[in-house]
Design a protein around this motif. Structure first.
Motif, PDB file in Angstrom:
ATOM      1  N   VAL A   1       0.875  -1.249   0.059  1.00 25.91           N
ATOM      2  CA  VAL A   1      -0.043  -0.006   0.098  1.00 25.91           C
ATOM      3  C   VAL A   1       0.933   1.236  -0.113  1.00 25.91           C
ATOM      4  N   LEU A   2       1.967   1.153   0.872  1.00 23.33           N
ATOM      5  CA  LEU A   2       2.698   2.423   0.683  1.00 23.33           C
ATOM      6  C   LEU A   2       3.495   2.723  -0.333  1.00 23.33           C
ATOM      7  N   ALA A   3       3.948   1.732  -1.269  1.00 24.55           N
ATOM      8  CA  ALA A   3       4.453   1.718  -2.501  1.00 24.55           C
ATOM      9  C   ALA A   3       3.659   2.212  -3.398  1.00 24.55           C
ATOM     10  N   GLU A   4       2.206   2.221  -3.569  1.00 17.74           N
ATOM     11  CA  GLU A   4       1.337   2.762  -4.390  1.00 17.74           C
ATOM     12  C   GLU A   4       1.393   4.337  -4.422  1.00 17.74           C
ATOM     13  N   LYS A   5       1.793   4.775  -3.170  1.00 20.01           N
ATOM     14  CA  LYS A   5       1.831   6.210  -3.015  1.00 20.01           C
ATOM     15  C   LYS A   5       3.182   6.801  -3.160  1.00 20.01           C
ATOM     16  N   PHE A   6       4.165   5.989  -2.514  1.00 21.00           N
ATOM     17  CA  PHE A   6       5.668   6.675  -2.621  1.00 21.00           C
ATOM     18  C   PHE A   6       6.657   5.691  -3.328  1.00 21.00           C
ATOM     19  N   GLY A   7       6.234   4.843  -3.858  1.00 20.09           N
ATOM     20  CA  GLY A   7       7.123   4.007  -4.899  1.00 20.09           C
ATOM     21  C   GLY A   7       7.775   2.708  -4.120  1.00 20.09           C
ATOM     22  N   GLU A   8       8.063   1.764  -4.791  1.00 19.12           N
ATOM     23  CA  GLU A   8       8.540   0.562  -4.235  1.00 19.12           C
ATOM     24  C   GLU A   8       9.862   1.042  -3.521  1.00 19.12           C
ATOM     25  N   GLN A   9      10.638   1.848  -3.966  1.00 22.45           N
ATOM     26  CA  GLN A   9      12.166   2.010  -3.430  1.00 22.45           C
ATOM     27  C   GLN A   9      11.864   2.782  -2.009  1.00 22.45           C
ATOM     28  N   ALA A  10      11.010   3.691  -1.859  1.00 21.91           N
ATOM     29  CA  ALA A  10      10.799   4.148  -0.694  1.00 21.91           C
ATOM     30  C   ALA A  10      10.068   3.405   0.226  1.00 21.91           C
ATOM     31  N   ALA A  11       9.234   2.641  -0.231  1.00 25.49           N
ATOM     32  CA  ALA A  11       8.348   1.719   0.807  1.00 25.49           C
ATOM     33  C   ALA A  11       9.245   0.676   1.307  1.00 25.49           C
ATOM     34  N   SER A  12      10.286   0.268   0.533  1.00 27.04           N
ATOM     35  CA  SER A  12      11.150  -0.850   0.829  1.00 27.04           C
ATOM     36  C   SER A  12      12.121  -0.362   2.024  1.00 27.04           C
ATOM     37  N   LYS A  13      12.292   0.972   2.304  1.00 28.54           N
ATOM     38  CA  LYS A  13      13.005   1.826   3.239  1.00 28.54           C
ATOM     39  C   LYS A  13      12.249   1.887   4.760  1.00 28.54           C
ATOM     40  N   CYS A  14      10.926   1.643   4.745  1.00 33.33           N
ATOM     41  CA  CYS A  14      10.149   2.258   5.860  1.00 33.33           C
ATOM     42  C   CYS A  14       9.925   1.058   6.856  1.00 33.33           C
ATOM     43  N   PRO A  15      10.354   1.453   8.028  1.00 29.89           N
ATOM     44  CA  PRO A  15      10.343   0.388   9.152  1.00 29.89           C
ATOM     45  C   PRO A  15       9.018   0.078   9.570  1.00 29.89           C
ATOM     46  N   ILE A  16       8.628  -1.249   9.448  1.00 40.40           N
ATOM     47  CA  ILE A  16       7.241  -1.538   9.817  1.00 40.40           C
ATOM     48  C   ILE A  16       7.380  -2.441  11.168  1.00 40.40           C
ATOM     49  N   LEU A  17       7.107  -2.046  12.427  1.00 42.08           N
ATOM     50  CA  LEU A  17       7.260  -2.808  13.596  1.00 42.08           C
ATOM     51  C   LEU A  17       5.917  -3.571  13.974  1.00 42.08           C
ATOM     52  N   TYR A  18       6.121  -4.680  14.502  1.00 45.36           N
ATOM     53  CA  TYR A  18       4.766  -5.464  15.123  1.00 45.36           C
ATOM     54  C   TYR A  18       4.581  -5.003  16.365  1.00 45.36           C
ATOM     55  N   GLY A  19       3.416  -4.842  16.652  1.00 43.57           N
ATOM     56  CA  GLY A  19       3.094  -4.380  18.134  1.00 43.57           C
ATOM     57  C   GLY A  19       1.959  -5.072  18.786  1.00 43.57           C
ATOM     58  N   GLY A  20       1.993  -6.373  18.802  1.00 47.32           N
ATOM     59  CA  GLY A  20       0.887  -7.010  19.845  1.00 47.32           C
ATOM     60  C   GLY A  20       1.357  -8.379  20.432  1.00 47.32           C
ATOM     61  N   SER A  21       1.663  -8.176  21.704  1.00 44.32           N
ATOM     62  CA  SER A  21       1.923  -9.083  22.794  1.00 44.32           C
ATOM     63  C   SER A  21       3.311  -9.677  22.141  1.00 44.32           C
ATOM     64  N   CYS A  22       4.248  -8.933  21.712  1.00 44.49           N
ATOM     65  CA  CYS A  22       5.682  -9.339  21.386  1.00 44.49           C
ATOM     66  C   CYS A  22       6.460  -9.536  22.684  1.00 44.49           C
ATOM     67  N   LYS A  23       7.220 -10.650  22.985  1.00 42.49           N
ATOM     68  CA  LYS A  23       8.044 -11.060  24.006  1.00 42.49           C
ATOM     69  C   LYS A  23       9.231 -11.855  23.635  1.00 42.49           C
ATOM     70  N   PRO A  24      10.197 -12.023  24.402  1.00 41.74           N
ATOM     71  CA  PRO A  24      11.596 -12.749  24.102  1.00 41.74           C
ATOM     72  C   PRO A  24      11.244 -14.026  23.523  1.00 41.74           C
ATOM     73  N   SER A  25      10.155 -14.639  23.767  1.00 44.32           N
ATOM     74  CA  SER A  25       9.827 -16.036  23.558  1.00 44.32           C
ATOM     75  C   SER A  25       9.497 -16.132  21.962  1.00 44.32           C
ATOM     76  N   ASN A  26       8.733 -15.102  21.538  1.00 44.71           N
ATOM     77  CA  ASN A  26       8.158 -15.084  20.152  1.00 44.71           C
ATOM     78  C   ASN A  26       8.810 -13.979  19.209  1.00 44.71           C
ATOM     79  N   ALA A  27       9.553 -13.307  19.757  1.00 49.52           N
ATOM     80  CA  ALA A  27      10.216 -12.415  19.064  1.00 49.52           C
ATOM     81  C   ALA A  27      11.052 -12.659  17.680  1.00 49.52           C
ATOM     82  N   LYS A  28      11.871 -13.954  17.920  1.00 49.23           N
ATOM     83  CA  LYS A  28      12.817 -14.392  17.020  1.00 49.23           C
ATOM     84  C   LYS A  28      11.976 -14.869  15.868  1.00 49.23           C
ATOM     85  N   GLY A  29      10.982 -15.493  15.958  1.00 50.59           N
ATOM     86  CA  GLY A  29      10.088 -16.007  14.644  1.00 50.59           C
ATOM     87  C   GLY A  29       9.426 -14.741  13.969  1.00 50.59           C
TER      88      GLY A  29
END
Length: 251
Positions: A194-222
């Motif tokens: 979706v980001l690439a639709e507006k800003f292009g694939e190159q810019a979208a590929s550089k955008c950090p996307i974090l996961y934010g739902g009950s992440c903990k040491p036991s499941n972070a690696k996967g």
């Protein structure tokens, strides 16, 4: 290579003294994680001065959890982006599901806030994500697309370069439930498309996307092994130095 980031959201927890102790605990062991992993702590307004001072020289950045949608004026109880910037804040968490749900924040409000954050030299961590009933109805893509189009699509390319997105499945916050590694990758990949639709694939590929739902040491690696998951926005686990750094060590 995209940035890898582990950001803590302390929410309404700890006193300032406890926050300093927590920050110092993180700083003492952060060397156990790769130097390339950026650490950010999102602290209550009352903590910014004390925790910010303790963070100096540690490489840990300070985020605020919110800001006002006006630059200044007769808005009793509000904290402006200019005030935050003057205290050394580098990031502001915007659009968190709790702000949307409990305080009625809309895309209109968030557009005002995000612009003020940029005007004051800080970067937003913009949160998006679906509720449980929306996931059950298979509407997660639709919900995330709308939250991106209504806010992120209003950014200039220069602003977009400084944006961090946090995908938070609302049904997985504080519930103990977590999206599977594949579910997280699927939606993160979609967000990037979706980001690439507006800003292009190159810019979208550089955008950090974090996961934010009950992440903990036991499941972070996967989660972090997935191609489009660039780190986490950590709630409860960020209140424990060992757990927070343990998540960063998952890279």
């Amino acid at each position: 290579m995209r940035r890898t980031i582990v950001a803590g959201n302390w929410k309404m927890n700890t006193t300032p003294a406890q926050g300093v102790e927590l920050l110092e605990g993180v700083a003492a062991i952060k060397g156990e994680a790769k130097a390339s992993v950026e650490l950010i702590v999102g602290v209550p307004f009352t903590h910014i001065c004390a925790v910010g001072k303790a963070a100096q020289g540690t490489g840990i950045a300070i985020a605020a959890q919110n800001c006002a949608d006006h630059a200044k004026g007769a808005y009793t109880g509000e904290v402006s982006a200019e005030m935050l910037a003057s205290m050394g804040v580098e990031y502001v968490i915007l659009g968190h599901s709790e702000r949307r749900e409990y305080y009625g924040e809309t895309s209109e409000t968030l557009n005002k806030k995000i612009e003020l954050v940029y005007q004051n030299g800080m970067s937003p961590i913009y949160c998006i994500g679906e509720k449980q009933q929306e996931r059950e109805a298979n509407r997660q893509n639709e919900v995330c697309r709308a939250q991106i189009q209504e806010v992120v699509f209003n950014l200039t390319p220069e602003q977009f370069e400084k944006l961090i997105i946090a995908y938070e499945p609302v049904w997985a916050i504080g519930t103990g439930l977590t999206a599977t590694d594949d579910q997280a990758q699927e939606i993160h990949h979609y967000i990037r498309q979706v980001l690439a639709e507006k800003f292009g694939e190159q810019a979208a590929s550089k955008c950090p996307i974090l996961y934010g739902g009950s992440c903990k040491p036991s499941n972070a690696k996967g989660l972090f092994e997935k191609a489009d998951v660039d780190g986490g926005l950590i709630g409860g686990a960020s209140l424990n130095a060992q757990d927070f750094v343990g998540i960063a060590k998952a890279f």
